[in-house]
Design a protein around this motif. Structure first.
Motif, short mmCIF file in Angstrom:
data_model
loop_
_atom_site.label_atom_id
_atom_site.label_comp_id
_atom_site.label_asym_id
_atom_site.label_seq_id
_atom_site.Cartn_x
_atom_site.Cartn_y
_atom_site.Cartn_z
N HIS A 47 0.82 -1.22 0.00
CA HIS A 47 0.00 0.00 0.00
C HIS A 47 0.85 1.27 0.00
O HIS A 47 0.50 2.25 -0.66
CB HIS A 47 -0.98 0.00 1.17
N SER A 48 1.97 1.27 0.71
CA SER A 48 2.81 2.49 0.70
C SER A 48 3.40 2.71 -0.69
O SER A 48 3.53 3.86 -1.13
CB SER A 48 3.90 2.42 1.77
N GLU A 49 3.72 1.64 -1.41
CA GLU A 49 4.20 1.78 -2.78
C GLU A 49 3.07 2.24 -3.71
O GLU A 49 3.31 3.02 -4.63
CB GLU A 49 4.80 0.46 -3.28
N VAL A 50 1.86 1.78 -3.45
CA VAL A 50 0.70 2.23 -4.23
C VAL A 50 0.55 3.75 -4.10
O VAL A 50 0.34 4.45 -5.09
CB VAL A 50 -0.59 1.49 -3.81
N LYS A 51 0.71 4.27 -2.90
CA LYS A 51 0.64 5.72 -2.68
C LYS A 51 1.71 6.45 -3.50
O LYS A 51 1.43 7.48 -4.11
CB LYS A 51 0.84 6.06 -1.20
N GLN A 52 2.92 5.90 -3.52
CA GLN A 52 4.00 6.52 -4.29
C GLN A 52 3.72 6.46 -5.80
O GLN A 52 4.01 7.40 -6.53
CB GLN A 52 5.33 5.83 -3.99
N ILE A 53 3.15 5.35 -6.24
CA ILE A 53 2.80 5.20 -7.66
C ILE A 53 1.74 6.22 -8.05
O ILE A 53 1.84 6.86 -9.09
CB ILE A 53 2.35 3.75 -7.96
N VAL A 54 0.74 6.40 -7.20
CA VAL A 54 -0.31 7.39 -7.48
C VAL A 54 0.30 8.78 -7.58
O VAL A 54 0.00 9.53 -8.52
CB VAL A 54 -1.43 7.34 -6.42
N ALA A 55 1.17 9.13 -6.65
CA ALA A 55 1.81 10.45 -6.69
C ALA A 55 2.61 10.61 -7.99
O ALA A 55 2.55 11.65 -8.64
CB ALA A 55 2.72 10.64 -5.47
N TYR A 56 3.34 9.57 -8.38
CA TYR A 56 4.12 9.63 -9.62
C TYR A 56 3.21 9.81 -10.83
O TYR A 56 3.47 10.65 -11.70
CB TYR A 56 4.96 8.35 -9.78
#
Length: 163
Positions: A93-102
């Motif tokens: 989930h923390s990587e999902v947040k980073q992907i969304v920001a990217y």
């Protein structure tokens, strides 16, 4: 290389169940429990065979499996299954947040248009022409929305493909 690829947004309970299984049972569990319930819902995102070209484009025209943005948007991530026939990777989930920001800061369609010409024709399994570029653009069109929904619902994301 190219076969049908799918992204799935998993709630913590399904992810924990998947992780608790031995690696050689995970893909079957995904087919029986995850695919059956999530495919053709907002929690499943089909990439058809476009996933491979999208992955090349995310890597600047080169194949890259690094577990960092942008190369973990499709293929990359933690390998949950890695055999000659099946791949399953996880973005927590923390990587999902980073992907969304990217994806909010970088237009995936522009990345594909820019990097598609850089893909080595000898390495890529589909023909490199305008039809294939349009195919990649079409299948990638809602990746950002899929990830935004996964983030909103507190999900992690797995990518699956059988080779």
């Amino acid at each position: 290389m190219s076969r049908l690829g799918v992204l799935y947004a998993l709630k913590e309970d399904k992810l924990n169940k998947l992780r608790s299984l031995p690696q050689d049972e995970r893909y079957d569990y995904m087919l029986e429990e995850i695919e059956e319930t999530l495919l053709e819902t907002p929690h499943g995102y089909e990439l058809d065979k476009a996933w491979e070209g999208i992955q090349y484009c995310l890597g600047g025209g080169k194949w890259n499996e690094e577990n960092s943005i942008p190369t973990n948007i499709v293929f990359g991530g933690e390998f949950l299954v890695e055999t000659e026939d099946e791949i399953m990777t996880l973005k927590n989930h923390s990587e999902v947040k980073q992907i969304v920001a990217y994806l909010r800061q970088n237009n995936l369609q522009e990345i594909i248009r820019k990097n598609f010409p850089l893909i080595d024709e000898q390495e890529y399994s589909l023909p490199k022409n305008d039809d294939t570029l349009n195919y990649l653009l079409g299948w990638s069109g809602d990746i950002q929305s899929f990830y935004e929904n996964a983030q909103k619902e507190g999900c992690s994301v797995i990518f699956t493909v059988d080779l």
